[in-house]
Design a protein around this motif. Structure first.
Motif, mmCIF file in Angstrom:
data_model
loop_
_atom_site.group_PDB
_atom_site.id
_atom_site.type_symbol
_atom_site.label_atom_id
_atom_site.label_comp_id
_atom_site.label_asym_id
_atom_site.label_seq_id
_atom_site.Cartn_x
_atom_site.Cartn_y
_atom_site.Cartn_z
ATOM 1 N N ILE A 143 0.854 -1.192 0.000
ATOM 2 C CA ILE A 143 0.000 0.000 0.000
ATOM 3 C C ILE A 143 0.891 1.245 0.000
ATOM 4 C CG2 ILE A 143 -1.712 1.304 1.330
ATOM 5 C CD1 ILE A 143 -2.709 -1.387 2.434
ATOM 6 N N LYS A 144 0.541 2.222 -0.867
ATOM 7 C CA LYS A 144 1.333 3.446 -0.952
ATOM 8 C C LYS A 144 1.197 4.267 0.336
ATOM 9 C CE LYS A 144 0.272 5.717 -4.732
ATOM 10 N NZ LYS A 144 0.153 6.351 -6.052
ATOM 11 N N HIS A 145 2.341 4.661 0.886
ATOM 12 C CA HIS A 145 2.423 5.477 2.092
ATOM 13 C C HIS A 145 3.347 6.657 1.839
ATOM 14 C CE1 HIS A 145 0.834 1.908 4.075
ATOM 15 N NE2 HIS A 145 0.703 2.599 5.201
ATOM 16 N N ILE A 146 3.248 7.643 2.709
ATOM 17 C CA ILE A 146 4.189 8.754 2.717
ATOM 18 C C ILE A 146 4.297 9.263 4.154
ATOM 19 C CG2 ILE A 146 2.462 10.542 2.211
ATOM 20 C CD1 ILE A 146 4.782 11.778 0.374
ATOM 21 N N GLU A 147 5.491 9.675 4.539
ATOM 22 C CA GLU A 147 5.642 10.257 5.860
ATOM 23 C C GLU A 147 5.109 11.678 5.840
ATOM 24 O OE1 GLU A 147 9.532 9.865 7.591
ATOM 25 O OE2 GLU A 147 9.524 7.682 7.318
#
Length: 153
Positions: A143-147
């Motif tokens: 799943i695409k995540h970003i901080e």
């Protein structure tokens, strides 16, 4: 749906009842594994170090997050496992959960920067709380995540 019938509970791991722990695991499993069709190891040994935020509506657990002091998930304090039951989405419960999570984190650990690993689709939600993206998009469990970070003011 009105959000004035909610009750929030804040507990350290060792303060949770077995029933509360079961409710947490059930909701996390329902959302993160079944609904998102993402088999992954949810139990990551961080629950022991977390403060748990539970939100009930009419006696049913409908939203949850966990918060950490610095150095456990990130070098900053953090909020994670932010979830709302699909039956209460768009009701304001998620907003209440995040407000309670941020408020509790500041009360316990002082006002400071907060870092999260957000699912990419949820960026607009977190921006409402003054989180800004930082770094590159990455895949976590497919799943695409970003901080994102919320700077203390």
């Amino acid at each position: 749906m009105q959000t004035n019938n909610f009750k929030s509970v804040v507990k350290k791991f060792n303060e949770l009842t077995l029933y509360e722990l079961y409710e947490i695991m059930q909701l996390r499993n329902e959302i993160f594994i079944v609904e998102q069709n993402c088999p992954y190891q949810d139990l990551d040994n961080k629950d022991f170090k977390a403060t748990h935020i539970l939100v009930y509506l009419d006696g049913k657990l409908v939203a949850y997050s966990r918060i950490f002091d610095v150095g456990i998930t990130f070098k900053e304090a953090s909020i994670g496992r932010v979830i709302t039951h699909k039956k209460v989405r768009s009701s304001g419960i998620g907003k209440l959960l995040m407000e309670k999570s941020i408020e509790t984190l500041y009360e316990l650990y002082g006002k400071q920067n907060i870092r999260i690993g957000a699912q990419y689709y949820a960026i607009p939600f977190y921006k409402k709380f003054n989180f800004v993206t930082e770094g590159e998009v990455y895949l976590e469990d497919g799943i695409k995540h970003i901080e994102m970070i919320k700077h203390a003011k």
